[in-house]
Design an enzyme around this catalytic site. Structure first.
Site, PDB file in Angstrom:
ATOM      1  CG  ASP A   1       5.085   7.667  -1.489  1.00 34.54           C
ATOM      2  OD1 ASP A   1       5.154   6.987  -1.294  1.00 34.54           O
ATOM      3  OD2 ASP A   1       4.417   8.483  -2.375  1.00 34.54           O
TER       4      ASP A   1
ATOM      5  CG  ASP B   1       5.632   6.549   3.696  1.00 36.80           C
ATOM      6  OD1 ASP B   1       5.527   8.457   3.928  1.00 36.80           O
ATOM      7  OD2 ASP B   1       3.977   6.637   2.919  1.00 36.80           O
TER       8      ASP B   1
ATOM      9  CG  ASP C   1      -4.757   2.662   5.327  1.00 35.27           C
ATOM     10  OD1 ASP C   1      -3.981   2.136   5.048  1.00 35.27           O
ATOM     11  OD2 ASP C   1      -4.621   3.155   4.116  1.00 35.27           O
TER      12      ASP C   1
END
Ligand code: ATP
Ligand code: MG
Length: 427
Positions: A58, A60, A136
């Site tokens: 996907d 972002d 992260d």
């Protein structure tokens, strides 16, 4: 204070990402934000995957535009999240998520008690650099900038991408305490990309493994589903074993240790599941989740039947109920998911029984849970190298039976992780 290290900027000619390889939706959103005078960048897994020549799951996008402005620019969009608002731009075949660059969380608002690092609210906008440092892992924090199509790296993620390393941004001890789900994500990314976990990123996970209990069960289960559906679950479980997370996240695996169908069986089962994910149509959610419980069911049954004892079917059903209850409450599973798993495992138990009358066969095959149960039977048979004859029988009767109506208990899982609520608080 030390000046921050400058970002590495790879101009368009120095990296392999070409705009036409982005999804149509991502291209549109980037273009419109850029034409509106905004800084807009692709970020996260899509940049990482495009650089690795993999297909992103996907897309972002981060921007300096505020959510309301993004919402105004795209008619087909909606703002989601209350604490930290994001915009989902909806296209016919994809959802592009747009967030505003985030800054450091305000420490006074995020701590419940002194020393507590778990991030509980997350409302501050920031700069591209701050935004990158809040992500992260280094390989997940690379930007692809719409204005000049350069790749921008604030965190030495390009080096880690070259070396094949998953490395936490900053001190992994702090980052895991802020959000323990990152430990599970580290294992999943290492497995999925065939990377190593950088030493400190691994050893800090071992140190903080028990803190995974503090993570939201909803986010944990979504990560676990991603992991099971990744086609690399055996490798991910291996990393979870090395980081000590496996027995904390899935104590059912620990419990079967020492049995023939136990720990080694679990790895083999995960390998078969990966084969199935990689080579077949989507694996229903009930199968993915039940597969991780299967060793415990099989071992539980072996224990009940030890010494050739005949065990009443109700006792076996109770075994399934106990295993699903325990798993379901740890991960706060919805009633629908619990029912899907329970029925699949119960029906699987029935398929394992010897000598069915034609009437029973007829009824079992008509069950909605027959298909997931048969998948489980197939996985177990492939993992243990036994039960091939029964499997052949059930496959044959299954093929000749009319397919039952579906009610959604085996709903497909291949969708974005849930974006609402806590999972996005950390960005
Ligand atoms: P995938 O290929 O599974 O989509 P991804 O890296 O895109 O992998 P997402 O879960 O889609 O992962 O999240 C998008 C990005 O958001 C990540 O790449 C990362 O930069 C950031 N992110 C997600 N979860 C966290 C978290 N728990 N802590 C910090 N940053 C996170
Ligand atoms: Mg993603």
């Amino acid at each position: 204070m030390e000046a921050p290290a400058p970002a590495t900027v790879l101009p368009r000619s120095k990296h392999p990402i070409v705009a036409r390889r982005l999804s149509a939706g991502a291209r549109k959103v980037l273009r419109r934000l850029h034409q509106g005078g905004r800084n807009a960048c692709l970020v996260g897994g899509s940049v990482r995957d495009l650089l690795l020549d993999r297909r992103p799951k996907d897309y972002d996008i981060v921007t300096d535009a505020r959510p309301e402005e993004v919402r105004r620019l795209f008619r087909n969009s909606r703002i989601i999240g209350r604490r930290f608002r994001l915009v989902h731009v909806l296209f016919s075949d994809e959802v592009v998520e747009v967030s505003t660059f985030r800054g450091a969380p305000d420490p006074d608002h995020q701590r419940r008690s002194p020393g507590e690092l778990l991030v509980t609210s997350d409302n501050t906008y920031g700069t591209p650099r701050q935004d990158a440092f809040r992500r992260d892992f280094t390989v997940n924090a690379l930007l692809y900038r719409a204005s000049d199509q350069a790749v921008v790296d604030y965190v030495e993620g390009l080096e880690d991408l070259d070396r094949g390393l998953i490395r936490a941004i900053g001190d992994p001890n702090l980052r895991y305490r802020e959000d323990p789900v990152r430990m599970l994500r580290a294992c999943e990314f290492a497995a999925r990309l065939g990377f190593d976990l950088e030493d400190r990123t691994l050893s800090a996970a071992f140190k903080h493994r028990r803190e995974i209990a503090k993570a939201s069960p909803n986010r944990l289960i979504e990560e676990l589903i991603q992991l099971l559906a990744s086609g690399r679950s055996a490798a991910a479980f291996d990393w979870m074993r090395r980081s000590g997370l496996l027995p904390v996240v899935l104590p059912e695996v620990e419990e079967v240790r020492g049995s023939a169908a136990g720990t080694a069986g679990f790895s083999r089962l995960a390998e078969r599941l990966d084969e199935r994910v990689n080579n077949g149509p989507d694996v229903p959610l009930a199968v993915l989740l039940s597969a991780s419980l299967l060793p415990r069911i099989v071992v539980g049954r072996e224990r009940l039947e030890a010494g050739g004892k005949a065990v009443h079917r109700r006792r076996l059903q109770r075994l399934v109920d106990d295993v699903v209850d325990d798993f379901g409450s740890r991960f706060a599973l919805s009633a629908r998911r619990r029912v899907g798993i329970t029925r699949a495992l119960e029906t699987f138990q029935r398929l394992c029984e010897p000598n069915h009358s034609p009437g029973v066969v007829h009824n079992l095959v008509r069950r909605e849970a027959f298909a997931p149960a048969l998948e489980l039977f197939g996985l177990l048979s492939a993992a243990t190298g036994s039960g091939g004859k029964s499997l052949g029988f059930w496959q044959q009767v299954g093929e000749s039976a009319p397919s039952p109506a579906t009610t959604g208990t085996t709903k497909r899982h291949r969708r974005r992780r849930r974006r609402r609520g806590p999972r996005r608080r950390h960005l």
